[in-house]
Design an enzyme around this catalytic site. Structure first.
Site, PDB file in Angstrom:
ATOM      1  N   GLU A   1       7.887  32.841   5.321  1.00  0.00           N
ATOM      2  CA  GLU A   1       9.677  32.221   5.062  1.00  0.00           C
ATOM      3  C   GLU A   1       8.947  30.468   5.096  1.00  0.00           C
ATOM      4  O   GLU A   1       9.440  29.585   5.206  1.00  0.00           O
ATOM      5  CB  GLU A   1      10.752  31.863   5.672  1.00  0.00           C
ATOM      6  CG  GLU A   1      10.756  33.846   5.993  1.00  0.00           C
ATOM      7  CD  GLU A   1      13.157  33.257   6.254  1.00  0.00           C
ATOM      8  OE1 GLU A   1      13.055  33.998   6.084  1.00  0.00           O
ATOM      9  OE2 GLU A   1      12.365  32.745   7.520  1.00  0.00           O
TER      10      GLU A   1
ATOM     11  N   GLU B   1      12.866  41.262   4.220  1.00  0.00           N
ATOM     12  CA  GLU B   1      13.550  41.038   6.030  1.00  0.00           C
ATOM     13  C   GLU B   1      15.114  41.022   5.188  1.00  0.00           C
ATOM     14  O   GLU B   1      15.100  40.214   3.829  1.00  0.00           O
ATOM     15  CB  GLU B   1      13.366  39.608   5.873  1.00  0.00           C
ATOM     16  CG  GLU B   1      12.801  39.179   7.332  1.00  0.00           C
ATOM     17  CD  GLU B   1      12.393  37.751   7.946  1.00  0.00           C
ATOM     18  OE1 GLU B   1      13.772  36.978   7.907  1.00  0.00           O
ATOM     19  OE2 GLU B   1      11.686  37.000   8.124  1.00  0.00           O
TER      20      GLU B   1
END
Length: 681
Positions: free
Chosen positions: A162, A319
């Site tokens: 991320e 995710e």
């Protein structure tokens, strides 16, 4: 093997392997005693897990000191997973520097806009422009890649994690130095920078590069173009770091594809993912739902945009959550059917992998109340049973693997730079939300039962009969020219308030609004009319608007809808101009999905675009289509909390949800049909 012959467009599989949808999660075995690992792989096999992302936050475990390495535990985990038929998307583990590194080199820590140091204690506490951090991080990447280059479990590399989630904006001296170099490459000279930034205002004119700073805490509004350029630079700085890891990985393991998990969701906007997509071998995304009236549509919108950025090629859902997260003010568990619906909505829009954070719910740490595939309640839980059922469903959907999203006839354009620029300070209103307007249009299409693609603003418009460009505040001349060519060629364009206002340097297009689009839209606006929070205005078609109004003078366009009250009463609210073989429609207020319905219906009728769904399903069911040369897969997603009868659609059922009272799509559930490709000859 020559690099040109290497296909890294998806995770590695054995030659001749049967296509499948991948299924799994982030796996953190280093959080658990070794005896738990055997239980993990048993439960993974039962659930149908095929891939895990491993070692994402394991730098401190892999390298406990500057010259100490510990790979034995990771060797064991890699071997155990491979022995149980589970592939590994192996992380480079660079997401969070270990305490020994930040203690020895505090100069890698980010600095906020107000000059505060971001200290260790959470994660992602590193400067994207720090040469010291990069040296240590790439040393780790080299060690990990060298050790596992030939491991049979390795199917992809997972760069960091991320990127930019917590450190996208760093205002340190490192960042200031690199920002100046970035600006020098962009503008070439200080004089050109002064012109682009409009530094004649407020005596900001620079005479040397060393005078230029990031937009740190200032006495008033920082220079607007400085702010936009710093956002561009910050996205580029992280992209440059991504490329540095990627190039090292490709040198060591040229045949292993490289990805990183984007965050195309909600209000995450610091990274220009349309610009980043070309730097990864396949696109991956993380998505988490925020509660609200449009939460389901937002998930679909984000999945759709991810597919658009991926060029409608398969992508990896890295995710999402099985149930509750831990970071919202109130963390709601998912309702029955939502796990199934959310996962398959991503697949409907091109995801060939469905993964979660994380495999086993943590017993300690900041994310211990974030759900996992194995919850605190363990194997004997409704959640784990749903996880097993989802794995079975994904196996049934194996024929979908490798297919592309079938393009729609309508598109919504999404522009990161307009998002950044339209929501800055010192504007007519601080209530405008770029993504909310785009999502309103998306929901309006779903309400009409019409498929629509969400595309980055630079995408080709060929083949699209209707294109919506909402809040395109920042409008370079080449973008305006492309939109005009689209309309003249027979396309039907819709744009909205606060579009076409400035060029790429945030300089106003003079002569009246909407600036670069005035002639195309056939209107002129002398002054904006933003609305106070909570205020609304009535329109003469029975709808109402909020956030914004415009004082529109017609210069060739027709008024389709007028204001019925408020400061613009009797003036045009929605206009249309015929240009060439097409049309350009302008909507001057925020109407919301229901208010947009009559406007959208007119545009669709004008363009000859109709719903592919039978009338009773429109609005209640979302249709998404993936296809191959000989088959189409229709994903029918129930948008409601009530069962919906599925009548009037033929096809072979691949996955179905049927209630006892007859053929119905259950609450929040999904039906997938295989249908023959219809000839267009």
């Amino acid at each position: 093997m020559s690099e040109k012959t290497i296909d890294r467009s998806w995770i590695r599989r054995e030659p001749g392997a049967t296509p499948r949808l991948e299924y799994g999660a982030d796996y953190n075995p280093d959080q658990w005693p070794r005896e738990v690992w055997d239980e993990d792989v048993r439960l993974m096999r039962r659930a149908g897990v095929t891939v895990v992302s491993l070692a994402i936050f394991s730098w401190a475990r892999i390298q406990p000191a500057a010259d100490v390495w510990d790979f034995e535990w990771l060797d064991d985990a890699m071997d155990l997973l491979h022995a149980n038929g589970i592939s590994v998307d192996l992380a480079t583990a660079t997401a969070s520097p270990p305490p020994w590194l930040t203690t020895a080199h505090p100069e890698i820590l980010p600095v906020t806009r107000t000059g505060e140091t971001v200290w260790p204690g959470a994660r992602q506490h590193w400067r994207p422009t720090s040469a010291v951090f990069r040296e240590h991080a790439l040393r780790l990447v080299d060690a990990v890649a060298t050790r596992y280059a030939d491991h049979p479990a390795l199917v992809a590399w997972h760069v960091s994690n991320e990127l930019g989630c917590h450190n996208i904006y760093d205002y340190s001296d490192d960042a200031a130095r690199e920002f100046r170099l970035w600006l020098e490459r962009r503008y070439g000279s200080v004089d050109a920078l002064n012109v682009a930034w409009g530094t004649a205002f407020w005596s900001q004119r620079y005479s040397a590069w060393e005078q230029v700073l990031p937009p740190r805490l200032a006495a008033s509004h920082p220079n607007p173009t400085q702010q936009i350029d710093f956002k561009r630079f910050s996205s580029d700085a992280l992209k440059d770091y991504l490329v540095a890891e990627r190039e090292l990985l490709r040198r060591i393991t040229p045949e292993v594809p490289v990805t990183t998990n984007f965050m195309i969701m909600n209000e995450t906007n610091g990274m220009n993912y349309a610009d980043w997509a070309a730097e990864v071998d396949f696109v991956s995304n993380d998505h988490y739902v925020l509660p609200g009236e449009q939460s389901r549509d937002e998930l679909s919108f984000s999945a759709n945009l991810t597919g658009g950025i991926a060029g409608h090629r398969p992508w990896f859902l890295m995710e999402h959550s099985t149930s509750a997260v831990n970071w919202q003010s109130v963390n709601l568990a998912k309702q029955p059917g939502e796990l199934f619906r959310d996962s398959l909505t991503h697949v409907a829009h091109g995801a060939d992998a469905v993964c979660f954070f994380q495999w086993r719910q943590s017993a300690a740490g900041a994310e211990k109340f974030h759900s996992g595939m194995v919850p605190h309640a363990g194997e004997d839980s409704d959640l784990y049973r749903d996880v097993v059922r989802l794995g079975e469903t994904l196996r049934d959907l194996a024929p979908v693997a490798g297919t592309s999203v079938t393009p729609a006839r309508a598109a919504i354009l999404f522009d990161w730079e307009s998002w950044w620029a339209s929501e800055k300070d010192s504007h007519p209103t601080q209530l405008l939300r770029f993504r909310a307007e785009a999502l309103d249009w998306y929901s309006a299409f779903l309400d009409a039962g019409v498929r629509v693609d969400v595309l980055p603003s630079a995408a080709s418009l060929a083949g699209y009969d209707v294109v919506v460009a909402p809040v395109f505040y920042l409008m370079p001349q080449d973008t305006a020219d492309a939109l005009r060519a689209y309309v003249e060629g027979g396309g039907h364009l819709v744009t909205t308030y606060f579009s076409g206002i400035v060029d790429e340097n945030d300089h106003v297009w003079l002569g009246g609004y909407p600036g670069a689009l005035r002639e195309l839209l056939g209107i002129r606006i002398q002054e904006f009319g933003p609305l106070l929070e909570g205020d609304t205005v009535a329109l003469d078609n029975g709808t109402s608007g909020s956030v914004w109004t415009d004082r529109i003078d017609l210069e060739g366009a027709d008024a389709l809808v007028r204001y019925a009250d408020g400061p613009q009463s009797t003036r045009p609210a929605v206009t249309r101009n015929t240009v060439g073989a097409g049309s350009a429609t302008y909507v001057s207020t925020r109407l919301g999905p229901r208010g947009l319905a009559p406007v959208l219906a007119e545009v669709l009728e004008l363009a000859g675009v109709e719903s592919e769904l039978p009338e009773p399903l429109r609005g209640s069911v979302e249709l998404a289509v993936r296809g191959s040369a000989d088959s189409e897969f229709w994903f029918l997603v129930n948008r409601t909390a009530e069962p919906v009868r599925i009548d009037g659609i033929d096809g072979e059922v691949i996955v179905r949800s049927v209630r006892d009272d007859g053929p119905a799509l259950g609450s929040r559930e999904v039906l997938v049909l295989r249908r023959p490709v219809t000839s267009t000859d």
